[in-house]
Design a protein around this motif. Structure first.
Motif, PDB file in Angstrom:
ATOM      1  N   LEU A   1      -7.169   8.845 -16.630  1.00 53.12           N
ATOM      2  CA  LEU A   1      -6.647   8.241 -15.129  1.00 53.12           C
ATOM      3  C   LEU A   1      -7.051   8.345 -14.159  1.00 53.12           C
ATOM      4  CD1 LEU A   1      -2.439   7.602 -15.637  1.00 53.12           C
ATOM      5  CD2 LEU A   1      -4.216   5.776 -16.541  1.00 53.12           C
TER       6      LEU A   1
ATOM      7  N   GLN B   1     -10.877   7.238 -14.119  1.00 54.69           N
ATOM      8  CA  GLN B   1     -10.702   6.000 -13.169  1.00 54.69           C
ATOM      9  C   GLN B   1     -10.301   5.540 -12.325  1.00 54.69           C
ATOM     10  OE1 GLN B   1      -8.540   4.237 -16.762  1.00 54.69           O
ATOM     11  NE2 GLN B   1      -9.392   4.419 -18.244  1.00 54.69           N
TER      12      GLN B   1
ATOM     13  N   HIS C   1      -7.324   5.823 -10.710  1.00 56.61           N
ATOM     14  CA  HIS C   1      -5.746   5.524 -10.542  1.00 56.61           C
ATOM     15  C   HIS C   1      -5.320   6.743  -9.649  1.00 56.61           C
ATOM     16  CE1 HIS C   1      -6.008   1.702 -13.278  1.00 56.61           C
ATOM     17  NE2 HIS C   1      -6.220   2.657 -14.303  1.00 56.61           N
TER      18      HIS C   1
ATOM     19  N   VAL D   1      -2.750   8.299  -9.666  1.00 57.26           N
ATOM     20  CA  VAL D   1      -1.173   9.437  -9.973  1.00 57.26           C
ATOM     21  C   VAL D   1      -0.393   9.138 -10.119  1.00 57.26           C
ATOM     22  CG1 VAL D   1      -3.507   9.732 -11.938  1.00 57.26           C
ATOM     23  CG2 VAL D   1      -2.312  11.054 -10.380  1.00 57.26           C
TER      24      VAL D   1
ATOM     25  N   ASP E   1       3.080   9.474 -15.136  1.00 57.84           N
ATOM     26  CA  ASP E   1       1.713   9.404 -15.633  1.00 57.84           C
ATOM     27  C   ASP E   1       1.615  10.601 -16.772  1.00 57.84           C
ATOM     28  OD1 ASP E   1       0.475   6.787 -14.811  1.00 57.84           O
ATOM     29  OD2 ASP E   1       0.363   8.208 -13.091  1.00 57.84           O
TER      30      ASP E   1
ATOM     31  N   LYS F   1      -0.935   8.231  -0.070  1.00 60.49           N
ATOM     32  CA  LYS F   1      -2.079   7.253  -0.349  1.00 60.49           C
ATOM     33  C   LYS F   1      -3.036   6.578   0.746  1.00 60.49           C
ATOM     34  CE  LYS F   1      -1.464   3.875  -3.410  1.00 60.49           C
ATOM     35  NZ  LYS F   1      -0.412   2.424  -3.506  1.00 60.49           N
TER      36      LYS F   1
ATOM     37  N   GLY G   1      -2.792  11.501  -6.214  1.00 67.30           N
ATOM     38  CA  GLY G   1      -2.110  10.845  -6.454  1.00 67.30           C
ATOM     39  C   GLY G   1      -1.148  11.902  -5.654  1.00 67.30           C
TER      40      GLY G   1
ATOM     41  N   LEU H   1       4.097   1.800  -6.581  1.00 63.80           N
ATOM     42  CA  LEU H   1       3.521   2.540  -7.657  1.00 63.80           C
ATOM     43  C   LEU H   1       3.897   1.684  -8.813  1.00 63.80           C
ATOM     44  CD1 LEU H   1       2.972   5.909  -5.880  1.00 63.80           C
ATOM     45  CD2 LEU H   1       1.206   4.809  -5.912  1.00 63.80           C
TER      46      LEU H   1
ATOM     47  N   ARG I   1       2.874   1.569 -13.824  1.00 62.52           N
ATOM     48  CA  ARG I   1       2.003   2.456 -13.802  1.00 62.52           C
ATOM     49  C   ARG I   1       0.974   1.928 -14.671  1.00 62.52           C
ATOM     50  NH1 ARG I   1       1.377   4.888 -10.344  1.00 62.52           N
ATOM     51  NH2 ARG I   1       0.367   5.673 -11.446  1.00 62.52           N
ATOM     52  N   PRO I   2       0.124   2.481 -14.540  1.00 62.99           N
ATOM     53  CA  PRO I   2      -1.526   1.840 -15.092  1.00 62.99           C
ATOM     54  C   PRO I   2      -1.411   2.020 -16.438  1.00 62.99           C
ATOM     55  CG  PRO I   2      -2.159   3.628 -13.806  1.00 62.99           C
ATOM     56  CD  PRO I   2      -0.612   3.248 -13.037  1.00 62.99           C
TER      57      PRO I   2
END
Lengths: 223, 150, 307
Positions: free
Chosen positions: C10, C13, C15, C17, C45, C272, C279, C300, C303-304
C-alpha cells in the motif's frame, strides 16, 4: 574505585546471630575512600553490633582488624593471628572481592557487611556515582569519554532513545541522559559526525557474559 | 523508678560548652550531678563510635554540645557533629536503645545559664525514659563498670 | 517490493496508510484480540501488536499477531530489545515469519522499572538500531548477526522503526532517524503527536535530508478520552509533549470523548497535508473501538484494497 554501602545493621546482626565472638575486618582500599568499610566504619559497626547483642541479652565479643587490602593474599595472610579457634565468624567490610578472599583463605563463616554497588568515583564529599560498567572492552573513545554502557539505563550504543527529555533519563528525573551528555560533548568537540556511525552489537563475551574473567601478565609473574 | 539517677555523658566543645560550664560554676548555678563532662577540642571531633561506646559503657543518655551554628572555631565542626549525631541516633533506633537518648545542642561560651538549663532538661528527659535498655538487664554488671570509672 | 507485506504494498502504491494498535491482554484468552481485529480490519491497513508495553507482562506480540492474522488483519509485531538477547530475537524473527508475520517494528522498549516486574533484569544485548540491522541482514544478506549464512528460507520482514520528534536533543532526532533508515528501516512510526508545530519543524528537517524518500513516515496520533488523560500525558510520560491548548480544550469540553475524537480527526487531516507523511498510526490505548469512527470522520474510509 569500588563503591560499597553498609548493609542495614539488623541484617548484619542476623548473619552472625549464632556467633559469640567475631572478627570485624575492615579494608584499607576502595571502601575506606568511599567511607563504607575503613577503620572508622569497622569501629562503628563493631560497637553497634555489640550494643545490639548486649540489648538482646546475648553479648558479642568483637575483634576489629583493618587490613591494608582484602583483595590481596599478602594482606589477607596478616589476619591469620586473629583467626583463633574461638572466632565463630568473620564480618568483612570489604567489597565482594574481599569477602571471597577471606572465605577462600580461612576456614570460617565469612559474612559481608556491605553491599558492593559499582565502579565509580566521588562527585562531592559523601556522594559517589557510577562511571564504569566493567564491560571489558572500553569504547569511551567513541562517545566523548562518557560511558553509555553503564550511564544509559538501556546501555544503548546508538542513542539516545525516545525517553530522553530535558536532558534527563526516562527512568529517573534525577539521572542525566547519558546520550544527551554524549551529544553535548561531541557537539562541543566538533565531532558530531562520529555519532552518525552505526555502532555494531557489542562483544559481550569480553564482559561478565563470557564467564568469570581473568587477567594474566606473564611479565610480572614471580613463579 | 523514682530513685533512678541517670548516667549522662556530655561531650563538650572546648570553645563554647566547656567554658559555659565554667561560667555556670562561677555563677553558682545548680544543675544535676548526673552529668559527666568530657572535653573535646571541637564538637567536630564527635565520633559515632565513641557515642555508641558511651552507651555500651553504661550511659543512659548522651549529648553533644557545640558552638552556635556559624560560630564554630573550626568553621564547620558543629555541622559535622550534627550529622554524626543524627547518624548515631539512627543506629540507636535500629538497635532499640532509642535515638532520643542522644542529642545535640548549640550554645556559646557566654551561656552559663543555658548550659545548666540543658543539663536539667536532658536529665529530665532521660529520667522520664528510664534506664537504658542495656542497663535494665545488666544493672549489676554495668554499675560495676561505671563504678570503676568514677 | 522487498517483502510480501500488505503494508509495504500500500505504501509503495502511494496510499496514505492507516495503522492501529492493539494491546495484547494480561491473560491467555485471545478473544479480545480477535474481537478488536474484526472491528478494525476494514478501517486500518495494519495493526501493531505491542510487546509487553510499559514493561507489563502481556500475551506475546507474536502470538497476538497470529490471532490477528487468523482473524483477517495485517499484523505489525513490535519487538523490544529489553527482554531478549540477539539469540532470542533472531529465533523469534524466524518463528514469527514462519507463522505469517511480515511486518516488524524494532524498539528499545520501556524500562522495566515502569512495569509490573521492576526487579527484573533487563537485557539490552543489542539496541533498537542494531536490531533493525539484524532484521535487514537476515532479509537482504541471508545472514545471522554473527555473520553465519542462513541455509534455508530467510525471514523477509518489512522493517519498522520508531521516531520520537518530542524527545531530546531535538536536533539529533532527525539524525537518529537517518541512522535508523541507514540501518535498514523501511517505515517509521512516530510517537503520538500533540505538538504539531514541533512535528512540522521535525518534518522540515526530514525533508531537508530527503529522509521521507528513503522510508515511509507514518505519523502517530492518540485520541484523548479525558482531560485527566491529557494532563497525565503532559506531565508523566517521558518523551511526550502535550501543549496546554489541547489540555484546555479537553478541560472545557462538555463531552470530552467527542472532543478527543474531534482533536484527533483535525490532527489527521492536518498531517495529511504535510509533505513526507505517508500515513497515520492511531494509538487508541484501551479505546480501540473508537478507531473506526476516527477513520471515517477523517475521510480515510473505505481503505484501499491491496489486491
Amino acid at each position: 574505585m569500588i563503591i560499597a554501602e553498609g548493609k542495614p545493621l539488623v541484617e548484619v546482626a542476623g548473619l552472625i546471630q549464632e556467633a559469640r565472638k567475631v572478627l570485624v575486618v575492615g579494608c584499607g582500599g576502595c571502601v575506606t575512600v568511599c567511607l563504607a568499610g575503613g577503620e572508622k566504619e569497622t569501629g562503628i559497626l563493631a560497637a553497634a553490633l555489640r550494643l545490639l547483642r548486649q540489648k538482646e541479652g546475648n553479648p558479642l565479643e568483637t575483634v576489629e582488624v583493618t587490613l591494608t587490602r582484602q583483595c590481596d593474599p599478602e594482606y589477607v595472610d596478616m589476619l591469620e593471628k586473629y583467626v583463633t579457634d574461638d572466632v565463630d565468624a568473620i564480618v568483612s567490610l570489604a567489597c565482594g572481592v574481599g569477602v571471597q578472599f577471606l572465605a577462600e583463605r580461612y576456614n570460617k563463616w565469612v559474612v559481608p557487611a556491605l553491599n558492593t554497588k559499582f565502579a565509580g568515583g566521588t562527585v562531592e564529599h559523601g556522594v559517589w556515582e557510577e562511571r564504569c560498567g566493567l564491560c571489558g572492552e572500553c569504547i569511551l573513545y567513541k562517545t566523548g569519554g562518557i560511558c553509555p554502557i553503564i550511564r544509559c539505563s538501556k546501555s544503548i550504543l546508538n542513542g539516545p532513545c525516545g525517553g530522553s527529555q530535558n536532558g534527563k533519563c526516562e527512568v529517573n528525573p534525577e539521572t542525566p541522559c547519558a546520550w544527551q551528555l554524549i551529544y553535548d560533548r561531541m557537539q562541543a568537540l566538533g565531532k558530531l559526525d562520529l555519532l552518525m556511525e552505526i555502532q555494531p552489537p557489542k562483544d559481550w563475551s569480553k564482559s561478565r557474559d563470557g564467564g568469570p574473567r581473568k587477567v594474566v601478565r606473564e611479565d610480572v609473574r614471580l613463579a | 523508678m523514682q530513685d533512678f539517677e541517670p548516667k549522662i555523658i556530655a561531650f563538650c566543645c572546648f570553645y563554647c560548652a566547656y567554658s559555659a560550664a565554667d561560667l555556670a560554676g562561677s555563677l553558682r548555678l545548680q544543675y544535676p550531678a548526673n552529668i559527666r563532662v568530657i572535653e573535646m577540642p571541637c564538637s567536630g571531633k564527635t565520633d559515632v563510635r565513641v557515642l555508641l561506646e558511651a552507651f555500651e559503657d553504661g550511659a543512659d543518655g548522651v549529648y553533644v554540645l557545640g558552638c552556635m551554628e556559624g560560630d564554630c572555631h573550626f568553621l564547620k565542626g558543629n555541622f559535622r557533629a550534627k550529622r554524626r549525631v543524627h547518624q548515631a541516633k539512627k543506629i540507636l533506633d535500629e538497635i532499640g536503645i532509642g535515638g532520643e537518648r542522644l542529642e545535640m545542642y548549640n550554645l556559646s561560651a557566654a551561656m552559663g545559664p543555658r548550659f545548666a538549663e540543658i543539663a536539667r532538661e536532658f536529665t529530665e528527659r532521660i529520667r522520664k525514659l528510664g534506664p537504658s535498655p542495656l542497663n535494665k538487664k545488666y544493672a549489676s554488671a554495668n554499675s560495676t563498670k561505671a563504678g570503676e570509672q568514677e | 517490493m522487498k517483502t510480501e507485506s500488505k503494508l509495504e504494498k500500500l505504501l509503495s502504491q502511494g496510499h496514505f496508510v492507516v495503522s492501529g494498535e492493539i494491546g495484547p491482554p494480561k491473560h491467555a484468552n485471545p478473544e479480545g484480540i480477535k474481537k478488536h481485529t474484526a472491528l478494525l480490519k476494514d478501517y486500518v491497513d495494519a495493526m501493531n501488536l505491542t510487546d509487553n508495553q510499559t514493561a507489563i507482562v502481556r500475551l506475546s506480540s507474536i502470538a497476538a499477531g497470529v490471532h490477528v492474522l487468523q482473524a483477517g488483519g495485517e499484523p505489525i509485531i513490535q519487538m523490544t530489545v529489553r527482554d531478549r538477547n540477539r539469540i532470542a530475537l533472531q529465533s523469534d524473527l524466524l518463528g514469527a515469519y514462519s507463522l505469517g508475520m511480515r511486518n516488524v517494528l524494532c524498539l528499545s522498549g520501556d524500562h522495566q522499572s515502569f512495569g509490573n516486574h521492576p526487579t527484573a533484569k533487563n537485557v539490552h544485548d543489542v539496541d533498537s538500531l542494531q536490531l533493525i540491522k539484524i532484521v535487514k541482514d537476515l532479509r537482504d544478506q541471508k545472514k545471522f548477526a554473527c555473520g553465519e549464512e542462513l541455509k534455508g528460507n530467510e525471514p523477509r520482514f518489512f522493517i519498522g522503526a520508531a521516531a520520537n520528534p518530542f524527545a531530546d536533543p531535538f536536533e539529533f532526532r532527525v539524525l537518529r532517524l537517518e541512522k535508523k533508515i541507514n540501518a535498514g528501516a523501511d517505515f517509521i512510526q512516530t510517537q503520538c503527536i500533540f505538538d504539531m508545530e514541533r512535528f512540522e519543524r521535525f518534518m522540515a528537517m526530514v525533508r531537508e535530508r530527503g529522509l521521507h524518500k528513503k522510508a515511509h513516515i507514518i505519523a502517530g496520533v492518540m485520541p484523548l478520552k479525558s482531560a485527566k488523560a491529557a494532563r497525565y500525558m503532559q506531565q508523566s510520560v517521558a518523551g511526550m509533549i502535550v501543549p496546554d491548548e489541547i489540555v484546555n480544550r479537553m478541560e472545557k469540553a462538555a463531552d470530552p470523548k467527542a472532543e478527543g475524537v474531534a482533536i484527533c480527526v483535525e490532527q489527521i487531516k492536518h498531517l495529511k497535508t504535510i509533505e513526507g507523511v505517508a500515513g497515520v498510526h492511531i494509538m487508541a490505548v484501551m479505546w480501540e473501538e473508537i478507531i473506526p469512527t476516527i477513520v471515517q470522520e477523517a475521510g480515510l474510509y473505505p481503505r484501499p484494497d491491496a489486491g
